[in-house]
Write an enzyme that holds these catalytic residues in place. Structure first.
Site, PDB file in Angstrom:
ATOM      1  N   ASP A 225       0.863  -1.172   0.000  1.00  0.00           N
ATOM      2  CA  ASP A 225       0.000   0.000   0.000  1.00  0.00           C
ATOM      3  C   ASP A 225       0.905   1.229   0.000  1.00  0.00           C
ATOM      4  O   ASP A 225       1.920   1.261   0.694  1.00  0.00           O
ATOM      5  CB  ASP A 225      -0.890  -0.030   1.253  1.00  0.00           C
ATOM      6  CG  ASP A 225      -1.910   1.086   1.258  1.00  0.00           C
ATOM      7  OD1 ASP A 225      -1.528   2.219   1.586  1.00  0.00           O
ATOM      8  OD2 ASP A 225      -3.084   0.833   0.945  1.00  0.00           O
ATOM      9  N   ASN A 233      -2.564  13.022  -2.973  1.00  0.00           N
ATOM     10  CA  ASN A 233      -3.700  13.463  -3.785  1.00  0.00           C
ATOM     11  C   ASN A 233      -4.223  14.821  -3.337  1.00  0.00           C
ATOM     12  O   ASN A 233      -4.530  15.698  -4.164  1.00  0.00           O
ATOM     13  CB  ASN A 233      -4.836  12.430  -3.707  1.00  0.00           C
ATOM     14  CG  ASN A 233      -4.669  11.302  -4.720  1.00  0.00           C
ATOM     15  OD1 ASN A 233      -4.050  11.480  -5.760  1.00  0.00           O
ATOM     16  ND2 ASN A 233      -5.212  10.141  -4.416  1.00  0.00           N
ATOM     17  N   ASP A 242      -1.989   9.877  -9.874  1.00  0.00           N
ATOM     18  CA  ASP A 242      -1.959   8.850 -10.919  1.00  0.00           C
ATOM     19  C   ASP A 242      -0.535   8.592 -11.400  1.00  0.00           C
ATOM     20  O   ASP A 242      -0.136   7.442 -11.625  1.00  0.00           O
ATOM     21  CB  ASP A 242      -2.836   9.271 -12.100  1.00  0.00           C
ATOM     22  CG  ASP A 242      -4.326   9.217 -11.773  1.00  0.00           C
ATOM     23  OD1 ASP A 242      -4.683   8.605 -10.743  1.00  0.00           O
ATOM     24  OD2 ASP A 242      -5.124   9.794 -12.556  1.00  0.00           O
ATOM     25  N   GLU A 268      -5.005   2.355  -4.029  1.00  0.00           N
ATOM     26  CA  GLU A 268      -3.543   2.335  -4.018  1.00  0.00           C
ATOM     27  C   GLU A 268      -2.998   1.034  -3.441  1.00  0.00           C
ATOM     28  O   GLU A 268      -1.815   0.939  -3.104  1.00  0.00           O
ATOM     29  CB  GLU A 268      -3.003   3.525  -3.206  1.00  0.00           C
ATOM     30  CG  GLU A 268      -3.257   3.468  -1.717  1.00  0.00           C
ATOM     31  CD  GLU A 268      -4.588   4.079  -1.306  1.00  0.00           C
ATOM     32  OE1 GLU A 268      -4.695   4.459  -0.120  1.00  0.00           O
ATOM     33  OE2 GLU A 268      -5.493   4.187  -2.150  1.00  0.00           O
TER      34      GLU A 268
END
Length: 343
Positions: A225, A233, A242, A268
């Site tokens: 992760d 973000n 991204d 993720e």
């Protein structure tokens, strides 16, 4: 897809048409015995053996058709039966005085080859069909066709037209196959990262959720992760997020062995199905953790936390849960580390 796999796929797709044509042409060619009797003006046994001789190659074809679906065997065998039909007809014609309809029969058999060409490789169809002209050329000194020249004059344009048809069929099937492969690729791969998605699991496991063909291959599942991905973000935007996902995927993939799979599990979170080909699982997982840590990103340093669990031969979902438990421990212990699940 290589040529052999392509033509095997094409043959399997059109196999029913190919088989039905061989059955139909073999049975119907026997039925021409009745036309022989019409030309004789009575029931005559002279052409009975030539007409029924087709049953021998037809029987061989049906036996092979039951035992194999290989295009390398069945396509040549299909053309062999078709040429046998031609030679059984030539044999019967040898005993006939009236050959007015030989030209019609030659045109009919060209259409038989048209159907067989649908399931055949293009080059083989071109050669096998062209041999029809060799058949009648060899038979001419014995048969003395009254319309031999006309058979060629009508047959050659028909042959070229059928070849063009075969080219169109080949292109149509190739386009269909390419679209099918692209669709399958989209169904199995994550569009953003190029990693597999969860759909790949169904091809790796059976109905009891057990991994297939793992008797001699130790397997472990790693779940990783991205650390503090939400902060990336929120701070830099989803486009930057991204880019990070793509970069991390590439870094991990660069460490994995060819027989190992990288799967985007959700968001993720990613799953790696590891096979022990060198070193142990925890060292291997730590190698791709370091690869991510050493990768330069526009947003700064990015790290991952990894949980690893060895697959014990049972339900793979239990191993996923164990790896997830180890991942939470890695998160709770400070992130950017690998933790092996231990009961």
């Amino acid at each position: 897809m290589n040529k052999n796999k392509y033509y095997q796929s094409k043959f399997e797709y059109y196999r029913t048409i190919n088989t039905c044509m061989i059955i139909a042409v073999s049975i119907l060619s026997i039925g021409y015995y009745l036309s022989d009797c019409y030309l004789f003006g009575k029931f005559e046994l002279t052409t009975l053996i030539p007409r029924f001789s087709i049953l021998l190659p037809f029987t061989i074809f049906m036996i092979l058709n039951h035992k194999t679906n290989s295009f390398r065997i069945m396509v040549p065998m299909s053309y062999f039966v078709a040429h046998c039909v031609m030679w059984c007809t030539i044999w019967a014609c040898y005993f006939l005085d009236d050959l007015r309809f030989a030209c019609v029969g030659f045109i009919i058999i060209n259409f038989i080859f048209l159907v067989l060409g649908i399931a055949a490789p293009l080059k083989l169809a071109f050669i096998a069909h062209g041999l029809l002209f060799l058949d009648i050329s060899i038979a001419e000194p014995f048969i003395h066709y009254p319309d031999f020249a006309m058979m060629f004059l009508l047959g050659i344009p028909l042959y070229m037209g059928i070849f063009i048809f075969d080219v169109i069929i080949e292109k149509t099937y190739r386009d269909q196959m390419e679209m099918k492969l692209k669709l399958e690729d989209h169904l199995r791969h994550d569009v953003l990262t190029g990693a597999y998605n969860r759909n790949i699991i169904s091809s790796l496991t059976d109905e009891k959720h057990l991994f297939k063909n793992t008797a001699d291959t130790p397997i472990a599942i790693a779940i990783y992760d991205l650390d503090k991905f939400k902060l990336i973000n929120d701070t830099y935007g989803h486009t930057a997020g991204d880019d990070v996902l793509i970069g991390v995927t590439n870094a991990v993939r660069s460490i994995l062995h060819p027989n190992e799979l990288l799967i985007r599990w959700g968001g993720e979170e990613f799953v790696v199905i590891m096979k022990e080909s060198c070193g142990n699982f925890i060292e291997h997982a730590d190698a791709f953790r370091k690869a991510v840590e050493n990768t330069k990103f526009a947003v700064g340093k990015v790290t991952i936390s990894v949980g690893v669990a060895v697959y014990d031969g049972g339900d793979y979902q239990k191993t996923i849960q164990n790896a997830d438990t180890a991942l939470y421990e890695a998160k709770n212990n400070g992130r950017n580390q690998v933790v092996m699940y231990n009961d």
